[in-house]
Design a protein around this motif. Sequence first.
Motif, PDB file in Angstrom:
ATOM      1  N   GLY A   1     -49.180 -30.264 -35.625  1.00  0.00           N
ATOM      2  CA  GLY A   1     -48.144 -29.896 -36.583  1.00  0.00           C
ATOM      3  C   GLY A   1     -48.529 -28.635 -37.327  1.00  0.00           C
ATOM      4  N   ARG A   2     -47.771 -28.362 -38.390  1.00  0.00           N
ATOM      5  CA  ARG A   2     -48.046 -27.197 -39.223  1.00  0.00           C
ATOM      6  C   ARG A   2     -48.831 -27.627 -40.453  1.00  0.00           C
ATOM      7  NH1 ARG A   2     -45.068 -21.782 -40.940  1.00  0.00           N
ATOM      8  NH2 ARG A   2     -46.026 -21.254 -38.954  1.00  0.00           N
TER       9      ARG A   2
ATOM     10  N   SER B   1     -55.138 -28.516 -44.175  1.00  0.00           N
ATOM     11  CA  SER B   1     -54.453 -29.339 -45.172  1.00  0.00           C
ATOM     12  C   SER B   1     -53.962 -30.697 -44.670  1.00  0.00           C
ATOM     13  CB  SER B   1     -53.289 -28.553 -45.775  1.00  0.00           C
ATOM     14  OG  SER B   1     -52.316 -28.265 -44.777  1.00  0.00           O
ATOM     15  N   TYR B   2     -54.607 -31.251 -43.671  1.00  0.00           N
ATOM     16  CA  TYR B   2     -54.311 -32.605 -43.208  1.00  0.00           C
ATOM     17  C   TYR B   2     -54.915 -33.599 -44.186  1.00  0.00           C
ATOM     18  CZ  TYR B   2     -54.400 -36.886 -40.529  1.00  0.00           C
ATOM     19  OH  TYR B   2     -54.214 -38.183 -40.135  1.00  0.00           O
TER      20      TYR B   2
ATOM     21  N   ASP C   1     -66.903 -14.672 -37.763  1.00  0.00           N
ATOM     22  CA  ASP C   1     -65.739 -13.782 -37.732  1.00  0.00           C
ATOM     23  C   ASP C   1     -64.504 -14.458 -38.312  1.00  0.00           C
ATOM     24  OD1 ASP C   1     -67.245 -11.782 -36.494  1.00  0.00           O
ATOM     25  OD2 ASP C   1     -66.670 -12.434 -34.479  1.00  0.00           O
ATOM     26  N   ILE C   2     -64.252 -15.686 -37.881  1.00  0.00           N
ATOM     27  CA  ILE C   2     -63.070 -16.425 -38.346  1.00  0.00           C
ATOM     28  C   ILE C   2     -63.130 -16.607 -39.860  1.00  0.00           C
ATOM     29  CG2 ILE C   2     -61.907 -18.666 -38.235  1.00  0.00           C
ATOM     30  CD1 ILE C   2     -62.947 -18.771 -35.246  1.00  0.00           C
ATOM     31  N   TYR C   3     -64.291 -16.968 -40.376  1.00  0.00           N
ATOM     32  CA  TYR C   3     -64.470 -17.183 -41.813  1.00  0.00           C
ATOM     33  C   TYR C   3     -64.166 -15.904 -42.593  1.00  0.00           C
ATOM     34  CZ  TYR C   3     -66.593 -19.453 -45.911  1.00  0.00           C
ATOM     35  OH  TYR C   3     -66.818 -20.026 -47.144  1.00  0.00           O
ATOM     36  N   ALA C   4     -64.555 -14.774 -42.043  1.00  0.00           N
ATOM     37  CA  ALA C   4     -64.298 -13.487 -42.701  1.00  0.00           C
ATOM     38  C   ALA C   4     -62.818 -13.105 -42.619  1.00  0.00           C
ATOM     39  CB  ALA C   4     -65.153 -12.390 -42.072  1.00  0.00           C
ATOM     40  N   MET C   5     -62.166 -13.449 -41.527  1.00  0.00           N
ATOM     41  CA  MET C   5     -60.799 -12.981 -41.272  1.00  0.00           C
ATOM     42  C   MET C   5     -59.711 -13.821 -41.937  1.00  0.00           C
ATOM     43  SD  MET C   5     -61.203 -12.121 -37.214  1.00  0.00           S
ATOM     44  CE  MET C   5     -59.554 -11.412 -36.972  1.00  0.00           C
ATOM     45  N   VAL C   6     -59.918 -15.118 -42.058  1.00  0.00           N
ATOM     46  CA  VAL C   6     -58.858 -16.039 -42.486  1.00  0.00           C
ATOM     47  C   VAL C   6     -58.932 -16.294 -43.985  1.00  0.00           C
ATOM     48  CG1 VAL C   6     -57.922 -18.364 -42.210  1.00  0.00           C
ATOM     49  CG2 VAL C   6     -58.750 -17.106 -40.204  1.00  0.00           C
ATOM     50  N   LYS C   7     -57.785 -16.170 -44.638  1.00  0.00           N
ATOM     51  CA  LYS C   7     -57.685 -16.386 -46.081  1.00  0.00           C
ATOM     52  C   LYS C   7     -57.072 -17.748 -46.382  1.00  0.00           C
ATOM     53  CE  LYS C   7     -57.283 -11.521 -47.109  1.00  0.00           C
ATOM     54  NZ  LYS C   7     -56.447 -10.421 -47.476  1.00  0.00           N
ATOM     55  N   LEU C   8     -57.311 -18.218 -47.578  1.00  0.00           N
ATOM     56  CA  LEU C   8     -56.672 -19.449 -48.026  1.00  0.00           C
ATOM     57  C   LEU C   8     -55.156 -19.282 -47.962  1.00  0.00           C
ATOM     58  CD1 LEU C   8     -58.828 -20.422 -51.143  1.00  0.00           C
ATOM     59  CD2 LEU C   8     -58.884 -21.410 -48.855  1.00  0.00           C
ATOM     60  N   GLY C   9     -54.466 -20.342 -47.564  1.00  0.00           N
ATOM     61  CA  GLY C   9     -53.012 -20.316 -47.466  1.00  0.00           C
ATOM     62  C   GLY C   9     -52.487 -19.910 -46.105  1.00  0.00           C
ATOM     63  N   THR C  10     -53.368 -19.472 -45.207  1.00  0.00           N
ATOM     64  CA  THR C  10     -52.922 -19.078 -43.873  1.00  0.00           C
ATOM     65  C   THR C  10     -52.385 -20.296 -43.136  1.00  0.00           C
ATOM     66  OG1 THR C  10     -54.615 -17.349 -43.776  1.00  0.00           O
ATOM     67  CG2 THR C  10     -53.663 -18.052 -41.675  1.00  0.00           C
ATOM     68  N   PRO C  11     -51.166 -20.218 -42.577  1.00  0.00           N
ATOM     69  CA  PRO C  11     -50.634 -21.342 -41.813  1.00  0.00           C
ATOM     70  C   PRO C  11     -51.384 -21.514 -40.489  1.00  0.00           C
ATOM     71  CG  PRO C  11     -48.994 -19.574 -41.960  1.00  0.00           C
ATOM     72  CD  PRO C  11     -50.208 -19.126 -42.706  1.00  0.00           C
ATOM     73  N   ILE C  12     -51.511 -22.772 -40.069  1.00  0.00           N
ATOM     74  CA  ILE C  12     -52.103 -23.090 -38.767  1.00  0.00           C
ATOM     75  C   ILE C  12     -51.165 -24.054 -38.065  1.00  0.00           C
ATOM     76  CG2 ILE C  12     -53.621 -24.789 -39.906  1.00  0.00           C
ATOM     77  CD1 ILE C  12     -55.577 -24.404 -37.521  1.00  0.00           C
ATOM     78  N   ASP C  13     -50.718 -23.666 -36.887  1.00  0.00           N
ATOM     79  CA  ASP C  13     -49.842 -24.499 -36.073  1.00  0.00           C
ATOM     80  C   ASP C  13     -50.665 -25.065 -34.924  1.00  0.00           C
ATOM     81  OD1 ASP C  13     -47.326 -24.101 -37.433  1.00  0.00           O
ATOM     82  OD2 ASP C  13     -47.400 -22.050 -36.708  1.00  0.00           O
ATOM     83  N   ILE C  14     -50.726 -26.401 -34.864  1.00  0.00           N
ATOM     84  CA  ILE C  14     -51.518 -27.088 -33.850  1.00  0.00           C
ATOM     85  C   ILE C  14     -50.550 -27.781 -32.901  1.00  0.00           C
ATOM     86  CG2 ILE C  14     -53.357 -28.747 -33.408  1.00  0.00           C
ATOM     87  CD1 ILE C  14     -54.240 -28.326 -36.360  1.00  0.00           C
ATOM     88  N   TYR C  15     -50.562 -27.336 -31.650  1.00  0.00           N
ATOM     89  CA  TYR C  15     -49.660 -27.865 -30.629  1.00  0.00           C
ATOM     90  C   TYR C  15     -50.416 -28.760 -29.650  1.00  0.00           C
ATOM     91  CZ  TYR C  15     -46.684 -24.045 -32.253  1.00  0.00           C
ATOM     92  OH  TYR C  15     -45.921 -23.199 -33.028  1.00  0.00           O
ATOM     93  N   PRO C  16     -49.684 -29.716 -29.045  1.00  0.00           N
ATOM     94  CA  PRO C  16     -50.322 -30.572 -28.035  1.00  0.00           C
ATOM     95  C   PRO C  16     -50.880 -29.735 -26.910  1.00  0.00           C
ATOM     96  CG  PRO C  16     -48.134 -31.411 -28.540  1.00  0.00           C
ATOM     97  CD  PRO C  16     -48.288 -30.088 -29.230  1.00  0.00           C
TER      98      PRO C  16
END
Length: 164
Positions: A78-79, A98-99, A149-164
């Motif tokens: 989900g999102r 945010s799960y 790299d991911i830790y440096a690039m991604v900010k709080l509040g960034t949406p994450i969409d997890i698909y099957p």
Amino acid sequence: MGILRVVAAAALVLALTGCASKFKSYDGPEVTRIVVHKSARVMYLMHHDQVLTRHRIDLGFAPEGAKRAEGDGRTPEGRYYIDRRNPRSRYYLSLGISYPNARDIQVARAAGASPGGDIFIHGKASPFPWAREDWTWGCIAVTNREMRDIYAMVKLGTPIDIYP
């Protein structure tokens, strides 16, 4: 006494250098969204429709299906949003997802279960001799090098969409 000071100063420099190498800076395009395709075991960091980086991932030890309850070994679908950062993670560095959301809580309660929590994108603990594909309890794992790299690039509040 002078040698002791030199050794102490050298130890301090080495310690600070070691800490600094874990944290990178990033000044490229903003990561506007994270996309995860569980079946392909891949995660993309996106700038709108442009792929910035692609990462091979490990998931929960029971990767088929969406997370329904605490301890089921599944990665949610989900999102969600990146809602916290942990620089002292047991798994190197981690970004909180945010799960559970309201729907996840409702589904778990209907089944008489707890939805669980503490779902992260993270690196691997070191040493990690038993790690294999899909070894987490529902998190998304990458290499420690990628996690820097991911830790440096991604900010709080960034949406994450997890698909099957």
